[in-house]
Design a protein around this motif. Structure first.
Motif, PDB file in Angstrom:
ATOM      1  N   GLY A   1       6.574  46.383  30.484  1.00  0.00           N
ATOM      2  CA  GLY A   1       6.978  45.817  31.765  1.00  0.00           C
ATOM      3  C   GLY A   1       7.086  46.882  32.842  1.00  0.00           C
ATOM      4  N   LEU A   2       7.775  46.525  33.925  1.00  0.00           N
ATOM      5  CA  LEU A   2       7.856  47.410  35.087  1.00  0.00           C
ATOM      6  C   LEU A   2       9.257  47.983  35.201  1.00  0.00           C
ATOM      7  CD1 LEU A   2       6.108  44.891  37.473  1.00  0.00           C
ATOM      8  CD2 LEU A   2       5.076  46.935  36.500  1.00  0.00           C
TER       9      LEU A   2
ATOM     10  N   GLY B   1      12.381  40.045  29.610  1.00  0.00           N
ATOM     11  CA  GLY B   1      12.003  41.457  29.635  1.00  0.00           C
ATOM     12  C   GLY B   1      10.937  41.825  28.630  1.00  0.00           C
ATOM     13  N   ALA B   2      10.073  40.851  28.258  1.00  0.00           N
ATOM     14  CA  ALA B   2       9.095  41.148  27.223  1.00  0.00           C
ATOM     15  C   ALA B   2       7.766  41.622  27.785  1.00  0.00           C
ATOM     16  CB  ALA B   2       8.877  39.912  26.362  1.00  0.00           C
ATOM     17  N   GLY B   3       7.681  41.880  29.081  1.00  0.00           N
ATOM     18  CA  GLY B   3       6.413  42.307  29.656  1.00  0.00           C
ATOM     19  C   GLY B   3       6.383  42.061  31.148  1.00  0.00           C
ATOM     20  N   ALA B   4       5.196  42.278  31.728  1.00  0.00           N
ATOM     21  CA  ALA B   4       5.075  42.148  33.178  1.00  0.00           C
ATOM     22  C   ALA B   4       4.362  40.847  33.531  1.00  0.00           C
ATOM     23  CB  ALA B   4       4.301  43.332  33.744  1.00  0.00           C
TER      24      ALA B   4
ATOM     25  N   GLU C   1       2.827  39.169  43.797  1.00  0.00           N
ATOM     26  CA  GLU C   1       4.190  39.361  43.337  1.00  0.00           C
ATOM     27  C   GLU C   1       4.094  40.054  41.980  1.00  0.00           C
ATOM     28  OE1 GLU C   1       6.876  35.800  44.127  1.00  0.00           O
ATOM     29  OE2 GLU C   1       7.001  36.048  41.953  1.00  0.00           O
ATOM     30  N   ALA C   2       4.963  41.020  41.762  1.00  0.00           N
ATOM     31  CA  ALA C   2       5.035  41.649  40.445  1.00  0.00           C
ATOM     32  C   ALA C   2       6.464  41.524  39.955  1.00  0.00           C
ATOM     33  CB  ALA C   2       4.632  43.115  40.535  1.00  0.00           C
ATOM     34  N   ALA C   3       6.635  41.150  38.710  1.00  0.00           N
ATOM     35  CA  ALA C   3       7.991  40.980  38.181  1.00  0.00           C
ATOM     36  C   ALA C   3       7.951  41.224  36.682  1.00  0.00           C
ATOM     37  CB  ALA C   3       8.503  39.567  38.475  1.00  0.00           C
TER      38      ALA C   3
ATOM     39  N   TYR D   1      -1.891  47.814  29.710  1.00  0.00           N
ATOM     40  CA  TYR D   1      -0.461  48.061  29.523  1.00  0.00           C
ATOM     41  C   TYR D   1       0.216  47.090  28.573  1.00  0.00           C
ATOM     42  CZ  TYR D   1      -1.141  51.465  33.102  1.00  0.00           C
ATOM     43  OH  TYR D   1      -1.601  52.544  33.778  1.00  0.00           O
ATOM     44  N   GLY D   2      -0.506  46.022  28.199  1.00  0.00           N
ATOM     45  CA  GLY D   2       0.072  45.142  27.185  1.00  0.00           C
ATOM     46  C   GLY D   2       0.028  45.837  25.823  1.00  0.00           C
TER      47      GLY D   2
END
Lengths: 658, 227
Positions: free
Chosen positions: A582-583, A634-637, A627-629, A554-555
């Motif tokens: 990102g998510l 906001g440049a990715g997960a 943990e997911a954030a 996903y990157g």
């Protein structure tokens, strides 16, 4: 509807279809009556109730009589009838009031073959009911008369009164005599006789018939001796005065009878209220609990408290027959005979053991606990002394307790069945999702491999070989995940925890995930001085593989994937950071749910489906959290595995490693 | 004369693949499809190395490792899809020289095989000095040079490096390393080993990435990379 009718105050027997009442008595043949009522009810297709009218006479019942009533009522329950017990001063009144209340149209009752003389004296219950209850069809069955002598023989010893009663009575008579003597100059003889009524009524109402009669006798003697001419003798000159003596005695009898009856009824009512309160408390207490073992223990403890007996509760365990679910005392003993009796009670639905007709050699009395037609458990009671475990007059209470307890157990059983069904449904849903995931995730790389292999016939190119290698690796990764998930689902995760160096773990994972990370720069930022952690190296490896795989997928192509280890605020955080879309905000935590990708609206966003669920399951199995954030800016997960302080190891003493 | 390799696997596809790979690499190949066949072939063909699958139809591959080792001191490489750590350790303890997981990387398999055979050839005359890249380890004189400069190692670091160097290219289980370096001490704990390895790596690897000289086998042990 009944309530409505009652609320409107409509009296009388108001037929809305037939309702049948059977009057049960303590006489032998009561169960025949119940069966007859059942046949009548079946014929009329109406509801039916077995009624026992508890008159003051019930206090004098023998054990056998109590048992007969209890057996008849139990039989009625088993045959599908309702049961009711009403207190009343006499049978006719009790039946009538119940018929009106229940709006019954049919009454089934027995008529004992008693002598004409007895009926002349007492009147026939049947005759009076027929006469006084219009609108009700009365079925009369002849039943065997109880031998009058037998009952009398078993009656409790008559109450002769207490010495205190006699003393007080004598004192009262003496006081009245004294008072009357003092006032004799203003009273005539008739007033004096009236004064003697006081001790007689007082004695009869306070101390019962015998003491009342005694008061009447003493009063009349005193009256005669002190006041009736010739004064000072016990002879009566005037026949008029004889009437006074007879009246005194008569009043003594009447008053004492009346009081005794009222008191007996009050006793019955109080006993009934106590039983009801007991049952209500029992039920209330049990409905507050949701676990079978706990409920079973409460049943045992309550029955022990109420009846003062040893209690065991047996229930079938899958594949093992009956097993003890709970017991009132830890040191209960059940031998082969007891177990046989319990099993018989369970299989046949009848009481067995001591005090019953079956397998009476057992020390225990086993009563089946039924829900509908089926026994769901067996309750055993026993007494130390080897006497019958339950007194006959306690049988109705025990039967009620067992009925209530059975209902509660049945409710719990149904609830657990519901839960099982729900679990099966969830599992089926997961299985369906898994199947669709498998077919997609297996077929896609397989298709690529097969197609590329076919192309090889026309000559190998580096692209084709790369495709085959890459897709085969994807397949390999997916199969590994399937195996992992199967282990998690089967609960077969076997941890083998050891001191783990995170830089080892990260290096190994990055090496094994190198193909998934192709096209990304990988930066491992794990300081060499991080503390060692307690972890299962294999599980941790699979967690990291999945996180790296996810980042690689996903990157955005060409961007950097960073693995970052940080030790701060007493915990150790190992994060995998990517540059990409990102998510979805607010739904970050959902990516760890199994098959989230499949169930969510956006297939592309939720992650790898199985992979992240495995990360979470494995991490939590090892005591870590995930943990997911979205990365700041906001440049990715950012996916983080968090090791709490208790998983970190202190550095060993220098001399151990020197 | 080329070294002879016995391939034991019940899957014909795997045997075919390995035969091709090994033949291209210059080895002679014999095949067996179950344990009984493997023992028979080992007795008649005297292979130099055995590539052994653990999931055999007639008996567990683990149970024949010792039998294979007993004949002609053939080296045994376990090639298995089973990834349970304890099975790997068991295989090594039973005398297997190394293991390779399925699916395997062909180049890696060949490299491991080469190392195992070389070790077997030099079994009698173990070298006194082990060299690897810019590293040289003098086992007798307990001196380690890196790029011509002598490294100062603690006693434990030296003991650990020595046992890895004696088995260069092969995995050495935690237990064996701990026994070699902490043998006389009551406390033998993996965390000590981890820290010693961490310090060794700083001296041997930096600025190369972690694991470039000493690699970690998950839950099993360490390996001094052959180069």
């Amino acid at each position: 509807m009944l309530d409505e009718v009652r609320a409107l105050g409509i009296g009388g027997t108001w037929a809305g279809g037939d309702r049948i009442v059977v009057a049960v008595s303590e006489l032998p043949g009561a169960d025949e009556l119940v069966r007859a009522a059942k046949r009548v009810a079946d014929g009329l297709r109406g509801p039916w109730t077995a009624l026992f009218v508890e008159t003051p006479r019930a206090a004098g019942f023998t054990d056998a009589e109590h048992a007969r009533v209890a057996a008849a009522m139990t039989l009625a329950t088993q045959l599908g009838g309702a049961v009711a017990t009403v207190p009343a001063s006499n049978v006719v009144e009790g039946i009538q009031s119940f018929l009106i209340d229940a709006r019954a149209t049919q009454l089934v009752m027995g008529k004992s073959r008693r002598s004409r003389w007895f009926e002349l004296r007492h009147g026939s219950v049947v005759d009076r009911l027929i006469r006084d209850t219009p609108g009700v069809t009365v079925h009369v069955l002849p039943i065997e008369a109880g031998h009058g002598g037998e009952r009398r023989g078993h009656r409790r010893p008559a109450r002769w009164g207490t010495p205190l009663g006699y003393t007080v009575t004598t004192a009262m008579v003496a006081a009245v005599t004294g008072a009357a003597s003092a006032l004799f100059h203003v009273l005539n003889l008739g007033n004096v006789a009236l004064l003697y009524l006081l001790p007689v009524m007082a004695a009869a109402s306070l101390y019962g018939l015998r003491t009342g009669l005694f008061a009447g006798l003493v009063s009349s003697l005193a009256y005669n001796f002190f006041f009736l001419p010739p004064v000072g003798t016990l002879s009566i000159s005037n026949p008029e005065n004889l009437v006074s003596v007879v009246v005194l005695l008569g009043i003594a009898v009447a008053t004492s009878q009346l009081t005794a009856r009222v008191r007996a009824q009050a006793d019955l009512a109080a006993a009934g209220a106590r039983t009801n309160a007991t049952l209500a408390g029992f039920l209330r207490q049990m409905t507050s609990v949701g676990e079978v073992g706990q409920v079973a223990q409460m049943i045992c403890d309550d029955v022990r408290r109420l009846l003062d007996v040893h209690v065991v509760l047996l229930a079938p365990s899958p594949g093992h027959g009956l097993g003890v679910l709970a017991a009132s005392d830890a040191d209960y003993r059940l031998d082969v005979m007891d177990t046989a009796a319990a099993t018989w009670a369970f299989d046949n639905g009848h009481p067995t053991g001591k005090g019953s007709g079956t397998l009476a050699a057992s020390e225990w009395l086993f009563q089946p606990m039924k829900a509908g037609d089926r026994a769901i458990a067996v309750l055993g009671v026993a007494r130390d002394s080897g006497r019958d475990p339950v007194r006959a007059d306690q049988l109705p209470l025990l039967a009620s307790l067992i009925d209530q307890a059975a209902l509660v157990l049945e409710r719990l059983r149904l609830e657990s069945e519901m839960r099982d069904v729900e679990a099966v449904r969830t599992r089926d849903r997961l299985r369906a999702a898994l199947l669709s995931s498998v077919s997609h995730d297996l077929r896609t790389p397989l298709t690529a491999v097969i197609a590329a292999a076919a192309q090889l016939h026309h000559g190998a190119t580096p692209e084709l070989i790369g495709t085959i290698e890459g897709e085969a690796q994807r397949l390999n990764r997916f199969v590994a995940n399937l195996l992992d998930m199967a282990r998690v689902e089967a609960g077969a995760l076997k941890l083998s925890v050891e001191a783990t160096d995170l830089s080892d773990a990260v290096t190994g994972a990055a090496h094994d995930a190198r193909r998934a990370l192709e096209g990304h720069r990988v930066r491992l930022d794990v300081p060499p001085d991080l503390p060692l952690v307690r972890a299962d190296p294999q599980l941790l490896h699979h967690c990291l593989l999945n996180l790296l795989d996810n980042a690689g997928r996903y990157g955005d192509p060409g961007t950097e994937v960073v693995v970052e280890g940080r030790h701060r605020f007493g915990e150790l955080r190992l994060s995998v950071l990517d540059h990409g879309p990102g998510l979805p905000p607010g739904r970050e935590a959902e990516v760890f749910e199994t098959f989230r990708r499949l169930e969510g609206s956006d297939r592309a966003i939720g992650g790898t489906g199985l992979g992240l669920a495995i990360v979470k399951a494995f991490a939590e199995a090892m005591g870590m959290s995930v943990e997911a954030a979205n990365r700041e800016g906001g440049a990715g997960a950012a996916f983080t595995v968090i090791f709490p302080a208790r998983l970190m190891m202190r550095d060993p003493a220098p001399e151990s490693i020197a | 004369m080329p070294a002879k390799i016995l391939v034991v696997d019940d899957e014909a596809a795997i045997r075919r693949l390995l035969r091709g790979t090994l033949t291209r690499a210059g080895y002679a190949v014999v095949e067996a499809e179950d344990a009984r066949d493997a023992l028979r072939q080992a007795a008649s063909e005297h292979p130099d190395a055995v590539l052994l699958d653990l999931g055999l139809p007639d008996r567990d591959g683990l149970s024949i490792i010792q039998l294979l080792r007993a004949r002609d001191a053939a080296v045994v490489l376990v090639v298995s899809a089973r990834d349970a750590v304890d099975e790997k350790v068991t295989a090594l303890d039973l005398g297997a020289d190394d293991f390779v997981g399925k699916p395997f990387d062909t180049d890696e398999l060949l490299a491991r095989l080469r190392v195992a055979l070389r070790h077997r050839d030099h079994f009698e005359t173990a070298p006194k000095i082990v060299t690897r890249g810019d590293l040289s380890i003098d086992l007798d004189r307990r001196i380690v040079h890196r790029g011509g400069a002598e490294l100062h190692l603690t006693r434990k670091e030296y003991d650990v490096l020595t046992v890895l160097a004696r088995h260069i290219g092969r995995v050495v289980t935690h237990d064996r390393v701990l026994a070699a370096a902490w043998g006389g001490e009551e406390e033998r704990r993996v965390e000590y080993l981890r820290i010693v390895i961490r310090n060794l790596r700083q001296k041997l690897e930096a600025p190369e990435p972690v694991g470039s000289v000493i690699s970690n086998e998950l839950g099993v042990g360490y390996r001094l990379r052959a180069g």
